[in-house]
Design a protein around this motif. Structure first.
Motif, PDB file in Angstrom:
ATOM      1  N   GLN A 152       9.698  -9.294  -3.312  1.00 22.60           N
ATOM      2  CA  GLN A 152       8.265  -9.540  -3.491  1.00 22.60           C
ATOM      3  C   GLN A 152       7.547  -8.286  -3.974  1.00 22.60           C
ATOM      4  N   LEU A 153       7.955  -7.132  -3.465  1.00 21.63           N
ATOM      5  CA  LEU A 153       7.375  -5.870  -3.922  1.00 21.63           C
ATOM      6  C   LEU A 153       7.730  -5.600  -5.380  1.00 21.63           C
ATOM      7  N   ILE A 154       8.964  -5.915  -5.758  1.00 22.50           N
ATOM      8  CA  ILE A 154       9.378  -5.736  -7.158  1.00 22.50           C
ATOM      9  C   ILE A 154       8.540  -6.626  -8.073  1.00 22.50           C
ATOM     10  N   GLN A 155       8.345  -7.889  -7.685  1.00 20.76           N
ATOM     11  CA  GLN A 155       7.525  -8.795  -8.490  1.00 20.76           C
ATOM     12  C   GLN A 155       6.072  -8.297  -8.570  1.00 20.76           C
ATOM     13  N   GLN A 158       6.033   9.260  -0.308  1.00 24.15           N
ATOM     14  CA  GLN A 158       7.129   9.212   0.662  1.00 24.15           C
ATOM     15  C   GLN A 158       8.060   8.000   0.465  1.00 24.15           C
ATOM     16  N   ILE A 159       9.281   8.195   0.952  1.00 21.12           N
ATOM     17  CA  ILE A 159      10.257   7.107   1.003  1.00 21.12           C
ATOM     18  C   ILE A 159       9.754   6.052   1.987  1.00 21.12           C
ATOM     19  N   VAL A 160       9.968   4.786   1.671  1.00 20.63           N
ATOM     20  CA  VAL A 160       9.646   3.695   2.590  1.00 20.63           C
ATOM     21  C   VAL A 160      10.957   3.176   3.170  1.00 20.63           C
ATOM     22  N   VAL A 161      11.079   3.217   4.494  1.00 20.51           N
ATOM     23  CA  VAL A 161      12.276   2.730   5.182  1.00 20.51           C
ATOM     24  C   VAL A 161      11.924   1.434   5.906  1.00 20.51           C
ATOM     25  N   ASP A 178       0.828  -1.219   0.000  1.00 19.93           N
ATOM     26  CA  ASP A 178       0.000   0.000   0.000  1.00 19.93           C
ATOM     27  C   ASP A 178       0.856   1.261   0.000  1.00 19.93           C
ATOM     28  N   LEU A 179       2.017   1.188   0.657  1.00 20.30           N
ATOM     29  CA  LEU A 179       2.886   2.363   0.740  1.00 20.30           C
ATOM     30  C   LEU A 179       3.567   2.687  -0.597  1.00 20.30           C
ATOM     31  N   LEU A 180       3.581   1.725  -1.517  1.00 16.88           N
ATOM     32  CA  LEU A 180       4.173   1.986  -2.833  1.00 16.88           C
ATOM     33  C   LEU A 180       3.427   3.077  -3.585  1.00 16.88           C
ATOM     34  N   ASP A 181       2.151   3.268  -3.251  1.00 14.89           N
ATOM     35  CA  ASP A 181       1.346   4.291  -3.927  1.00 14.89           C
ATOM     36  C   ASP A 181       1.533   5.680  -3.318  1.00 14.89           C
TER      37      ASP A 181
END
Length: 416
Positions: free
Chosen positions: A59-62, A41-44, A35-38
């Protein structure tokens, strides 16, 4: 560097992330991160080594590829392999795939970024000037996050701490099935709970104890102590760090007396405090303070020290009593910051004002809950929890309720 980038980003050629990297099982953090990919902000992603941060990235890349993002618009780099400036990495990437990262929508995943000096400053500049680039970064030491990133990236980042496995995750990985009906699997959960305490890292759930202990010792503890700390901080005494780990892990929950410890180890108090803070920042230990009725009045004296997770203690000392491992796990599970001690009476943890006592035994007696009752009366609290081995019931004392619950069932609770 271009050879390394090409090697790390095989999906540019193959069209998908290899299954050995983007594993089928997704931990509880995946949906939150997805959900944070949308968000802009930067995700740390931070947390202890080997808890699955890199796997979550793959997994996020896939997931992005399956959503239709062109594979070449996704860049991954690991600072475990080589340290280079972020801008330098982006320039190399741009030349290789002929993408203009200043204008195109690009997703950039930077693994173990905390090894890059002043990474937060460079990332801040890039974030402010490249609004179309989404940055997802990870790291295994929390000092850089707490002291630098949060200050420099205020308003620019979301933080997700990835912890060792929950019992539910351990079960699902071990038996390759979703835990949907707990009643059907109570016997297995009870049976495998001791193994869960000792092997709460995704890769070792099925390993034998000897190999699991070697893995935890060599790939988690030794990596943090002998690699991460010396390359990140100055004036690090790795021998002192290892000595402190031996002391704290062999006796989870010990009282921390800085004066006495400094004398015994022949070290200055400041040197000792610095190295204890390092162990906290590296997700190796946590301290709990004596509760005084509110967080603001918690005593800084008489702190107790626990391994961050019982699996770490087991990696060093297989002879640590199971009851001590359970106590350590309860602290970790609750992320407890306080215990209570007064006039010889003590309760293991105070979680959001509620006492939680660990009595890892078959049957809880009235003597076992005496201190819990004292806490309830003193602070006018009406509910408490006692974590047992097998006992399960409610005990009523006046208008107060003490819930006795087996540790394995406690591990499945979402609220207390």
């Amino acid at each position: 560097m271009e050879d390394l980038i090409r090697f790390l980003n095989h999906w540019w050629r193959e069209g998908r992330v290899r299954e050995v990297l983007a594993k089928e099982y997704k931990r509880r953090y995946f949906e939150e991160l997805k959900d944070l990919l949308d968000k802009k902000q930067i995700v740390v992603i931070c947390g202890l080594r080997r808890t699955g941060k890199s796997t979550l990235m793959f997994q996020l890349i896939q997931h992005l590829i399956e959503k239709g993002v062109p594979p070449a618009n996704i860049l991954y780099f690991s600072f475990d392999k080589e340290v280079a400036g972020i801008k330098q990495i982006l320039e190399s990437y741009s030349r290789m795939v002929e993408k203009d990262y200043e204008r195109e929508r690009i997703f950039v995943f930077l693994d173990e970024i905390f090894k890059l000096e002043n990474w937060h400053e460079e990332l801040k500049v890039l974030y402010d000037n490249l609004p179309q680039v989404k940055f997802v970064v990870s790291g295994s030491a929390s000092l850089k996050v707490e002291k630098e990133a949060r200050k420099n990236l205020v308003g620019r980042a979301f933080y997700v701490e990835v912890k060792p496995l929950l019992l539910r995750e351990f079960f699902e990985l071990k038996f390759n099935k979703r835990l949907e009906n707990v009643k059907l699997w109570e016997d297995k959960l009870r049976l495998h709970f001791p193994s869960f305490l000792r092997k709460a890292f995704p890769e070792v759930v099925d390993w034998d104890d000897i190999r699991a202990r070697e893995y935890i010792r060599e790939l988690v503890l030794d990596k943090v102590i002998f690699s991460d700390f010396p390359t990140t901080f100055e004036d690090v005494n790795v021998d002192l760090l290892r000595t402190l780990v031996d002391i704290f892990f062999s006796n989870p929950g010990m009282y921390l007396n800085i004066d006495s410890l400094a004398r015994d180890l022949r070290k200055s108090k400041n040197d000792l405090i610095f190295h204890i803070r390092l162990l906290e920042f590296g997700y190796l230990i946590r301290t709990v303070s004596n509760y005084r009725g509110s967080k603001l009045s918690a005593s800084r004296k008489l702190r107790r020290v626990y391994p961050y997770h019982p699996s770490l203690a087991y990696g060093m000392f297989k002879e640590v009593e199971e009851s001590k491992l359970v106590e350590c796990w309860v602290r970790s599970h609750l992320d407890a910051q306080h215990y209570w001690r007064e006039a010889g009476k003590e309760v293991d943890f105070v979680h959001e004002g509620m006492p939680v006592e660990v009595k890892y035994k078959e049957k809880i007696s009235s003597e076992d809950i005496k201190n819990t009752v004292e806490f309830l009366k003193k602070f006018k609290v009406r509910k408490a929890c006692v974590v047992s081995k097998d006992d399960e019931r409610e005990i009523r004392v006046d208008n107060m309720t003490i819930r006795v619950m087996p540790a394995w069932r406690f591990a499945l609770q979402s609220a207390f």
